[in-house]
Design a protein around this motif. Structure first.
Motif, mmCIF file in Angstrom:
data_model
loop_
_atom_site.group_PDB
_atom_site.id
_atom_site.type_symbol
_atom_site.label_atom_id
_atom_site.label_comp_id
_atom_site.label_asym_id
_atom_site.label_seq_id
_atom_site.Cartn_x
_atom_site.Cartn_y
_atom_site.Cartn_z
ATOM 1 N N ALA A 71 51.710 49.381 62.775
ATOM 2 C CA ALA A 71 51.723 48.920 61.254
ATOM 3 C C ALA A 71 52.902 48.067 60.877
ATOM 4 C CB ALA A 71 51.437 50.178 60.376
ATOM 5 N N ALA A 72 52.970 46.993 60.783
ATOM 6 C CA ALA A 72 53.997 46.180 60.217
ATOM 7 C C ALA A 72 54.699 46.921 59.005
ATOM 8 C CB ALA A 72 53.661 44.703 59.749
ATOM 9 N N SER A 73 55.995 47.049 58.901
ATOM 10 C CA SER A 73 56.718 47.503 57.926
ATOM 11 C C SER A 73 58.245 46.957 57.812
ATOM 12 C CB SER A 73 57.054 49.109 58.215
ATOM 13 O OG SER A 73 57.885 49.393 59.449
ATOM 14 N N ARG A 74 58.838 47.203 56.648
ATOM 15 C CA ARG A 74 60.119 46.950 56.101
ATOM 16 C C ARG A 74 60.470 47.622 54.879
ATOM 17 N NH1 ARG A 74 58.575 41.164 55.071
ATOM 18 N NH2 ARG A 74 58.615 40.507 53.053
ATOM 19 N N VAL A 75 61.607 47.822 54.699
ATOM 20 C CA VAL A 75 62.436 48.011 53.225
ATOM 21 C C VAL A 75 62.695 47.144 52.624
ATOM 22 C CG1 VAL A 75 64.115 49.401 52.266
ATOM 23 C CG2 VAL A 75 63.403 50.197 54.443
ATOM 24 N N ALA A 76 62.072 47.197 51.338
ATOM 25 C CA ALA A 76 62.320 45.928 50.419
ATOM 26 C C ALA A 76 63.854 45.624 49.992
ATOM 27 C CB ALA A 76 61.315 46.079 49.180
ATOM 28 N N ASP A 77 64.200 44.313 50.171
ATOM 29 C CA ASP A 77 65.464 44.098 49.644
ATOM 30 C C ASP A 77 65.443 43.085 48.482
ATOM 31 O OD1 ASP A 77 64.608 41.494 50.581
ATOM 32 O OD2 ASP A 77 65.726 41.529 52.349
ATOM 33 N N GLU A 78 66.488 42.573 48.107
ATOM 34 C CA GLU A 78 66.378 41.735 46.946
ATOM 35 C C GLU A 78 65.486 40.469 46.807
ATOM 36 O OE1 GLU A 78 70.523 39.092 48.030
ATOM 37 O OE2 GLU A 78 70.690 40.526 46.416
ATOM 38 N N GLY A 79 65.336 40.152 48.063
ATOM 39 C CA GLY A 79 64.315 38.801 48.076
ATOM 40 C C GLY A 79 63.078 39.512 47.982
ATOM 41 N N ASP A 80 62.598 40.746 48.223
ATOM 42 C CA ASP A 80 61.234 41.231 47.808
ATOM 43 C C ASP A 80 61.063 41.714 46.287
ATOM 44 O OD1 ASP A 80 60.203 40.827 50.440
ATOM 45 O OD2 ASP A 80 61.706 42.726 51.033
ATOM 46 N N ALA A 81 62.350 42.035 45.911
ATOM 47 C CA ALA A 81 62.240 42.770 44.308
ATOM 48 C C ALA A 81 61.544 41.796 43.527
ATOM 49 C CB ALA A 81 63.655 43.072 43.999
ATOM 50 N N GLY A 82 60.756 42.323 42.675
ATOM 51 C CA GLY A 82 60.062 41.381 41.651
ATOM 52 C C GLY A 82 58.743 40.873 41.961
ATOM 53 N N CYS A 83 58.400 40.743 43.306
ATOM 54 C CA CYS A 83 57.116 40.597 43.871
ATOM 55 C C CYS A 83 56.057 41.287 43.463
ATOM 56 C CB CYS A 83 57.244 39.875 45.248
ATOM 57 S SG CYS A 83 58.342 38.802 45.739
ATOM 58 N N LEU A 84 54.741 40.947 43.492
ATOM 59 C CA LEU A 84 53.741 41.642 43.190
ATOM 60 C C LEU A 84 53.200 42.208 44.486
ATOM 61 C CD1 LEU A 84 51.796 39.555 40.254
ATOM 62 C CD2 LEU A 84 53.172 41.652 40.016
ATOM 63 N N LEU A 85 52.349 43.453 44.425
ATOM 64 C CA LEU A 85 52.179 44.152 45.552
ATOM 65 C C LEU A 85 50.641 43.684 46.002
ATOM 66 C CD1 LEU A 85 52.637 46.346 47.678
ATOM 67 C CD2 LEU A 85 51.388 47.865 46.318
ATOM 68 N N GLY A 86 50.175 43.068 47.021
ATOM 69 C CA GLY A 86 49.291 42.318 47.064
ATOM 70 C C GLY A 86 48.347 43.095 48.074
ATOM 71 N N GLN A 87 46.985 42.646 48.441
ATOM 72 C CA GLN A 87 45.942 43.318 49.145
ATOM 73 C C GLN A 87 46.361 43.579 50.560
ATOM 74 O OE1 GLN A 87 42.454 40.708 49.752
ATOM 75 N NE2 GLN A 87 41.351 42.537 50.313
ATOM 76 N N GLY A 88 46.119 44.803 51.063
ATOM 77 C CA GLY A 88 46.420 45.406 52.378
ATOM 78 C C GLY A 88 47.710 45.743 52.604
ATOM 79 N N VAL A 89 48.662 45.913 51.537
ATOM 80 C CA VAL A 89 49.856 46.656 51.711
ATOM 81 C C VAL A 89 49.997 47.770 50.821
ATOM 82 C CG1 VAL A 89 52.354 46.036 51.241
ATOM 83 C CG2 VAL A 89 50.645 44.067 51.635
ATOM 84 N N LEU A 90 50.449 48.921 51.545
ATOM 85 C CA LEU A 90 50.966 50.022 51.051
ATOM 86 C C LEU A 90 52.523 50.263 50.589
ATOM 87 C CD1 LEU A 90 49.160 52.352 53.575
ATOM 88 C CD2 LEU A 90 48.340 52.037 51.250
ATOM 89 N N LEU A 91 52.695 50.703 49.478
ATOM 90 C CA LEU A 91 54.223 50.857 48.844
ATOM 91 C C LEU A 91 54.448 52.082 48.785
ATOM 92 C CD1 LEU A 91 55.911 48.456 46.244
ATOM 93 C CD2 LEU A 91 55.934 50.976 46.239
ATOM 94 N N LEU A 92 55.535 52.955 49.307
ATOM 95 C CA LEU A 92 56.036 53.932 49.333
ATOM 96 C C LEU A 92 57.477 54.046 48.554
ATOM 97 C CD1 LEU A 92 55.317 55.676 52.569
ATOM 98 C CD2 LEU A 92 54.007 55.385 50.942
ATOM 99 N N ARG A 93 57.560 54.548 47.319
ATOM 100 C CA ARG A 93 58.597 54.331 46.375
ATOM 101 C C ARG A 93 59.489 55.757 46.615
ATOM 102 N NH1 ARG A 93 57.630 51.175 41.204
ATOM 103 N NH2 ARG A 93 57.960 49.442 42.990
#
Length: 670
Positions: free
Chosen positions: A555-577
């Motif tokens: 499973a591809a993964s990463r921790v969101a940084d300031e470049g990801d912040a504000g983007c919408l969560l799209g299909q096929g992506v899991l988000l753990l906050r």
């Protein structure tokens, strides 16, 4: 005991209150006055709706009741026949103007019963009226959203998946290109109707649009979509299995479009062995796609075209060699086009488009086959590029090859022992290279690789490491589901909306992070209009992002940084906050993406899905989490730099090989 229509499951309570299921679980455990179960099972209890609504209202958590809520209530405990009646009635209402819809909604039960079609008059008026109210409030597709929520069977059965808009637009464009007059179209496996609607929208008003889908509710959804998106077309969508029970046995149309179910071994091989549609050979059991190819050709009028989306193996499997050869001999196959990976399910491979034509006596098929390798094309320009190549080929007897992308190959040259129609095998040819430019490119790329190697050397220095001792360290752990129930994190899943409802104005222009972006290590590149995220979850810095589909590399993964912040969560992506006061994000990301952890939390056979709730996380103090998190962060940086270095090295090796083999550069003197 409350009737089924008056009971709610935990999932329905979460939708009603606008909270997660984990929050509902917390309420059940922490509030003694939370309503007691009135039905269901121990694993999945249900609660009295009035008690739940009273409890929520007392705490100010009961939102205004929507038409969707009413429809869900009326559907509780209904038979499948009633569910299908709602879908069919919604398709009927979709064809009415707003005034007629409002008029029907206001009728009393007696008048309402006479206003609905005869086939639906034995269905309770309150059930159908609630569907009309949803249509008035949110549009007809919202009704199908509710029906999907209540469906027991998954959408992706028998290899069927919705056709993404970019692919649907391309297929529709190819089916109607070349100046041909197309007045009728058929999709024999139309699903929810996205491909059929795209084709219908490309036709002139009054065109005849036909579709067949074996699931009644989905067939009604297809009819609704075509009615909404191509209101001037004449629509006829029928239910049934097209191969076993063709609903249009005598129909001949100008164009066929189809995204057939793939990998379906139970397509009717034994009972259809003598079917007259197999004009090019009886399809082997392992070749259902070639059955759909011949079914499509059988429904074309003379000179008509069919465009099918097929897995790439259809072009090369030995079991289908004889049928491919016969398609070539009779001039039925016009083109094979390789698409980029990630456009449609399965996302890890690039699908093919086949364009076929039913030859007629006056215009026999050409002895040339267009082969296009668009696997490297950008998604934004794909449709324009491919359609331009097809129109140039179909509009002129002389076609100028596009080096490395497209060429016209005589059919006889393809009739070898393999009859392999994979475009890449035939269109990759040595390009003409300027020697001076080649030397400059090699020099620049070599310098870039040398700089990258210095960065890589620094990234490798991430120790020192120490042994855990004679045995490995062990720890107590909890599942993500447990952590969510305890409030240590929240889980969101990116899904695609079944309707194209507009997002709030402040979100309408946000990029959408899709699974392919995460796999490719890229920034969010999805467009809201095409990606159509079902929710409005915006990514925040520190969120842990995982792909829902597990590929060969995990499973591809990463921790969101300031470049990801504000983007919408799209299909096929899991988000753990994670709650930063309880969980370090890099610690969480490192453990939930670990191969062993992902493996035990994965389900499925042909397509592997990651079940986030099953992932396990060690229970460690925040200070220890931070130490692990820093290590995982350095490891992630090492992987990223290693990938960049490998990519640069491969580019340099390929470039030198190409320039040497084409004579643009000479080898070093010894």
């Amino acid at each position: 005991m409350a009737s089924l229509s008056e009971q709610l499951t935990a999932a329905e309570i979460s939708r009603l209150a606008g909270v997660t299921r984990a929050t509902v679980s917390n309420w059940r455990r922490r509030h003694p006055d939370f309503p007691q179960p009135r039905g269901g099972t121990e694993a999945s209890p249900s609660y009295d709706r009035r008690e739940v609504e009273a409890w929520l209202a007392a705490r100010g958590r009961l939102p205004a009741r929507s038409a969707r809520d009413d429809l869900r209530t009326h559907l509780r405990g209904r038979t499948q026949r009633d569910v299908e009646a709602v879908a069919l009635f919604t398709a009927h209402v979709a064809g009415l103007d707003e005034g007629e819809r409002k008029k029907i909604a206001k009728l009393d039960d007696a008048a309402f019963a006479h206003a609905v079609p005869q086939a639906h008059r034995d269905v309770p008026a309150e059930l159908l009226r609630s569907a009309v109210n949803v249509v008035l409030e949110e549009g007809p597709f919202a009704v199908f959203d509710v029906l999907d929520d209540l469906a027991e069977a998954p959408v992706a059965i028998r290899g069927t998946h919705p056709t993404p808009p970019v692919v649907a637009g391309l297929v529709a464009g190819l089916a109607t290109a070349g100046g041909r007059r197309v007045r009728s179209v058929l999709d024999p496996a139309c699903g929810g109707g996205r491909l059929l609607a795209a084709a219908a929208a490309a036709l002139e008003p009054g065109a005849r649009v036909h579709g067949q889908e074996y699931r009644p509710v989905t067939a009604a959804q297809a009819r609704t979509r075509v009615t909404v998106e191509a209101p001037k077309a004449s629509v006829d969508v029928r239910t049934g299995d097209s191969l076993r029970d063709d609903a249009f046995p005598d129909l001949r149309v100008d164009a066929v479009v189809c995204n057939p179910p793939y990998g379906d071994r139970d397509w009717g091989h034994d009972e259809l062995a003598l079917d007259t549609r197999w004009a090019y050979g009886v399809p082997p059991r392992s070749e259902p796609e070639l059955a759909w190819v011949q079914h499509s050709l059988a429904h074309l009028s003379d000179g008509g075209h069919a465009v099918l989306l097929l897995p790439p193996a259809t072009a090369s499997r030995s079991s289908g060699r004889r049928i491919r050869a016969e398609l070539l001999r009779q001039g039925a196959l016009c083109a094979a086009i390789a698409l980029p990976a990630g456009l449609a399910v399965p996302h890890h491979i690039g699908l093919h488009l086949w364009i076929l034509r039913r030859p007629d006596d006056d215009r026999p098929g050409r002895d040339l086959v267009l082969l296009v390798d668009a696997a490297d094309q950008d998604e934004d320009t794909l449709q324009e590029k491919v359609r331009g190549i097809w129109e140039a080929f179909s509009g002129s007897p002389d076609f100028d090859a596009v080096p490395g992308v497209a060429r016209a190959v005589p059919a006889i040259d393809l009739l070898d022992d393999l009859v392999d129609l994979s475009p890449a095998r035939h269109v990759r040819s040595a390009p003409l290279i300027d020697p001076g430019a080649a030397l400059q490119d090699v020099t620049e790329l070599t310098e870039r690789l040398q700089a990258q190697l210095g960065t890589f050397a620094d990234a490798v220095d991430i120790g020192p490491w120490t042994s855990a001792g004679e045995t490995s360290r062990t720890w107590r752990s909890a599942t993500v589901a447990d952590l969510a129930r305890g409030g240590a994190l929240t889980v969101h899943r990116g899904v695609r909306a079944s309707s194209a409802d507009a997002l709030p104005g402040d979100l309408a222009d946000r990029p959408v992070l899709r699974a392919r972006d995460l796999v490719g290590g890229k920034r969010a590149s999805g467009d809201v209009r095409e990606a159509q995220p079902a929710g409005t979850v915006t990514i925040e810095e520190g969120d842990v992002l995982l792909t829902q589909f597990v590929g060969p590399q995990g499973a591809a993964s990463r921790v969101a940084d300031e470049g990801d912040a504000g983007c919408l969560l799209g299909q096929g992506v899991l988000l753990l906050r994670p709650d930063p006061g309880r969980l370090d994000p890099w610690f969480l990301a490192g453990f939930v993406s670990a191969p062993d952890n992902v493996s035990q939390a994965t389900t499925g056979t042909s397509t592997h899905h990651l079940v986030a709730s099953r992932l396990r996380v060690p229970l460690l103090p925040l200070e220890e989490q931070t130490a692990y998190g820093q290590a995982f962060r350095k490891i992630q940086a090492l992987k990223r730099i290693a990938e960049n270095t490998a990519t640069c090295a491969n580019e340099l090796a390929d470039l030198i090989t190409t320039t040497l083999s084409t004579g643009a550069l000479l080898p070093p003197e010894h």
